[in-house]
Each structure stands twice: as C-alpha cells, then as structure tokens.
Write a protein that holds these residues in place. Structure first.
Motif, PDB file in Angstrom:
ATOM      1  N   ASP A   5       0.885  -1.270  -0.058  1.00 19.97           N
ATOM      2  CA  ASP A   5       0.024  -0.087  -0.096  1.00 19.97           C
ATOM      3  C   ASP A   5       0.915   1.284  -0.039  1.00 19.97           C
ATOM      4  O   ASP A   5       0.506   2.493  -0.665  1.00 19.97           O
ATOM      5  N   GLU A 105      -5.748  11.496  -6.388  1.00 20.89           N
ATOM      6  CA  GLU A 105      -5.228  11.853  -4.854  1.00 20.89           C
ATOM      7  C   GLU A 105      -4.167  13.084  -5.049  1.00 20.89           C
ATOM      8  O   GLU A 105      -4.497  14.088  -3.992  1.00 20.89           O
ATOM      9  N   LEU A 274      -4.933   4.231   4.967  1.00 17.18           N
ATOM     10  CA  LEU A 274      -6.109   4.066   4.369  1.00 17.18           C
ATOM     11  C   LEU A 274      -7.363   4.640   5.354  1.00 17.18           C
ATOM     12  O   LEU A 274      -7.901   5.622   4.855  1.00 17.18           O
ATOM     13  N   ARG A 277      -7.469   8.563   6.065  1.00 15.60           N
ATOM     14  CA  ARG A 277      -7.626   9.462   4.816  1.00 15.60           C
ATOM     15  C   ARG A 277      -8.818   9.254   4.030  1.00 15.60           C
ATOM     16  O   ARG A 277      -9.211  10.151   3.431  1.00 15.60           O
ATOM     17  N   ASN A 278      -9.544   8.151   4.208  1.00 20.73           N
ATOM     18  CA  ASN A 278     -10.794   7.871   3.277  1.00 20.73           C
ATOM     19  C   ASN A 278     -11.674   8.761   3.410  1.00 20.73           C
ATOM     20  O   ASN A 278     -12.585   9.333   2.486  1.00 20.73           O
ATOM     21  N   HIS A 303      -8.082   1.735  -1.161  1.00 21.96           N
ATOM     22  CA  HIS A 303      -8.954   2.715  -0.490  1.00 21.96           C
ATOM     23  C   HIS A 303     -10.402   2.330  -0.817  1.00 21.96           C
ATOM     24  O   HIS A 303     -11.137   2.927  -0.168  1.00 21.96           O
ATOM     25  N   GLY A 309     -14.007   1.692   3.458  1.00 18.21           N
ATOM     26  CA  GLY A 309     -13.793   1.913   1.896  1.00 18.21           C
ATOM     27  C   GLY A 309     -14.562   2.767   1.410  1.00 18.21           C
ATOM     28  O   GLY A 309     -15.746   3.066   1.764  1.00 18.21           O
TER      29      GLY A 309
END
Length: 419
Positions: A5, A105, A274, A277-278, A303, A309
């Motif tokens: 990742d 991103e 992950l 930040r999602n 993500h 998710g």
C-alpha cells in the motif's frame, strides 16, 4: 514504510513526477548506472519483444455512484503499471468520457506539489535518521536499484526509501511511469478535462513520516528489510496481478495475504494510510458531485476495501453504489490491427479520366480512348451496354437498387456500461 500500500502512494509522492512525459517519450526519472544488472528504463521496456501498446483492456475495480440525478465513478487504481496497460479499457474510457472532472489523490504535475516533495530535508534530521548501519543499508539499495549516488540524498528520509521501493518492481516489468493515475491524467489533459487533487502533498508527506523521528526510522528499517529479502518485490507483483484481473474479492482480503499487518507499528501505518484518509477523500468526491459535476475519482485500489472503503462511505452519504468491474476476469487483448493500405485510385490522364484497365491516348478525350472497343458501362445505358460486342463487363446484369430501410426502423442498439 511497509507493505504494498505504501507503493500505491508512490505515483503521487514521487518528487520527479512533473518531469515525466511518459507518452511524450521522456526518459526515466532517475539516472541509472550503466551495468548489465540494471533493468531497462520505462521507455526502453516498450521495445522488448511482446510489449506493445494494445487495444485497451478493462482492468482494476470500478463502481458507479449516483445521487441527485447525476452519475460519478469510483475507480481503484495501482500507481505502477506495465507498458501495455497504458491504454484504458472500453468501460473505463466510456466512464471517463462521461465525467466532467478527473479527481486524483494528487495532481503530480502541479508545480506546488513538486516543490513540496522536492524540498530538501533538514541536514540535522538526515544525520540523525540516516546514520551508521541504516545509512550503509540504504546506500547498498541505491546501488542495487542503479540510482546514481546523491540522487536522492537530500530528500526527506522516508521519501528516499519510498522512491527506492517504487523501483524494485521494474524487474517484473512494472514501472511508476506507467502508473494508472498518470495514464488517466494524460487522457484527461488530451481531452481538456479538468483534474482536481483530493489531497495535498503536505498531507501525504505527514502520513508517510509518522508521528515522530523514531517512527519514521522504524518504517525505514522495515522497508529496508523487505527490499533486502525480496519480499516487497513479490508483494508488489501479486498486488498488480490481483488488480489487473479486477479481483475485488481477493483485494478485500488483502490483510490475509500481504504479510504487512503483523506488528502494532504496521497496523498503525495501515490505519494512517487508508482508514484515516478515506473520509477526506469521500468529502472531496461528494463536494465535487454536489457542485454539479460528474466525477471520475481514481485513487489507490486499497482505498476501496473494507468497512471504511470509499464505496461503503459513499453509500452512507446517500449515493446508490453499483459494482461495475469487481469480478475476477481472464483479461485478454489483441494487438492493434495494422492499417490496410489504401486501394489505388483511378489513374488520371491528360484530357480526361482513365477507364480502368485501359490506357488513355495522349491528348485524347476519355471517350476517344475507347475507340474501336466497347463503350464504358458508365457512359452507356444498360440496354446498349448489353448489345455491345466484346463488352464482357457490361453483360453482367445491373445490380438491383438497395432496399430502403422501412420507415420507423429502430437504430442499432448502443453498448451499455457493464453492470
């Protein structure tokens, strides 16, 4: 920095990304030492047998999201790629074409992003974090990756090892220059489609460096362990294979096979990369959609998985979420067909048009060029052409006129986005 990742971030955090003009033929971003062990550059790899730009094949994972009468898309990408992945597949192309904005991103060609990532680290920090055996290990990995001494030495310590980790998969034909986000950005720019960054370079850098120098040093040691053992290369190749066949099921079980969540430090890193930040990514996508834009949001495929998710988060925000590309597929692609040579047109002669199969006389009109022979079928009515002796071609019965399509006939059905 541990696990695949982290490499999914490489496409966006690479400080040299704005210098890459992959499809325009620029060279690889790093200067490589000239010895036989070095893999070819990204552009040179396209010249290897069996590597060619092909008809696009649908790869990756894709969801359609709908709300307020508008459609947007969630596309899980991978930030490295192969040369024959450059052209998106038909489903991806159609979804991107139907969207008003491409959301990534980071926009890797943004000058502010480049300045942030290229900003030299504090020399005192470099001396503290990259010293002794850790510095020697990093130097050996630079040599293994064919990176010239000093190329990365002024960067933030974690970025130095991140850049190296992004190069390890070149031995398997996977290059950051062919990252899916980058190829989508090229396609968007070619069609004058706006590109919006969902994050800033400073935010991503903070995620990578961790909460302290000690945590950053721990991540560097873990990354060096994986580079030296070959574990990282195997992880990256497996993730690329899973992504390429749109295997969302195996992707969702990433924690079971990645070998990257074995320690509390690894688990904290995964959470920062992950889950933490999602929500911000979801906020940005929702904001663009609510502003009246159809959004094609392309972010790292990891993500998209789990209860945090993006598909789950967008459903919780009132979107109807429909899987489009999520089943493991046997992907095939045929080489682009060669263009057929155009058939030669009729040969012009001075004074008129040449009749196929006959040579015009210099200075004579076309009608005189056939004197003593049968008249051209084009010049005579069908009845006379049939009576003319020697006019073999004219003896063939005249073609019946094509039947007109019945009034109100339905047009050919258009293709649908695969559900």
């Amino acid at each position: 920095m541990r696990g695949i990742d982290i490499q999914a971030l490489l496409r966006d955090i690479d400080f040299t990304a704005p210098a890459r003009q992959v499809l325009a033929g620029a060279c690889c971003v790093f200067s490589f030492a000239a010895h036989a062990a070095c893999p070819p550059s990204a552009i040179a790899s396209l010249e290897k047998p069996g590597v060619a730009l092909r008809n696009g094949v649908d790869r990756g994972v894709l969801w359609r999201i709908e709300r307020d009468g508008r459609t947007s898309w969630l596309y899980g990408t991978i930030h490295i790629g192969r040369g024959d992945w450059v052209r998106p597949g038909p489903t991806i192309q159609k979804a991107l074409a139907q969207s008003d904005t491409l959301a990534l991103e980071l926009d890797s060609r943004d000058e502010a992003t480049a300045r942030t990532m290229a900003q030299p680290a504090d020399p005192a920090l470099l001396a503290r974090v990259l010293s002794g055996e850790r510095a020697r290990r990093l130097e050996r990995q630079n040599s293994e990756a064919c990176v010239q001494p000093g190329t990365l030495s002024r960067l933030q310590p974690i970025l130095q090892v991140t850049a190296l980790a992004g190069l390890v998969a070149r031995a398997d034909g996977l290059y950051p220059e062919f990252g899916v986000d980058e190829t989508l950005a090229v396609s968007a720019r070619n069609s004058n489609k706006p590109i919006v960054a969902l994050e800033s370079a400073a935010e991503q850098l903070k995620v990578l460096t961790g909460e302290s120098e000690a945590e950053e040093a721990e991540q560097i040691d873990a990354a060096l362990d994986e580079l030296e053992s070959g574990k990282l290369r195997g992880q990256m190749k497996e993730l690329a294979d899973v992504w390429a066949r749109s295997d969302a099921g195996k992707l969702a079980r990433y924690a079971e096979w990645c070998g990257c969540l074995n320690t509390p430090a690894e688990q904290r890193l995964m959470k920062r990369l992950l889950d933490d930040r999602n929500p911000g990514l979801a906020d940005g996508i929702e904001r663009l959609h609510a502003g009246g834009k159809g959004v094609f949001a392309a972010v790292g495929a990891l993500h998209m998985i789990g209860p945090q998710g993006l598909p789950t988060l967008m459903a919780a925000r009132g979107f109807t979420v429909t899987p489009v590309l999520t089943d493991a597929q046997a992907q095939t692609a045929q080489p682009m067909p060669a263009l057929s040579a155009p058939s030669p047109g009729p040969r012009a002669v001075r004074g008129g048009k040449a009749v196929k199969g006959q040579r015009g006389q210099k200075g004579a009109p076309a009608a005189k060029a056939t004197r003593g022979g049968a008249k051209s079928a084009k010049a005579a009515p069908a009845q006379k052409a049939q009576k003319g002796a020697g006019a073999g071609a004219a003896k063939a019965p005249a073609k019946a006129p094509a039947k007109a399509a019945p009034r109100g006939a339905a047009p050919a059905a258009k293709g649908k986005v695969r559900r």
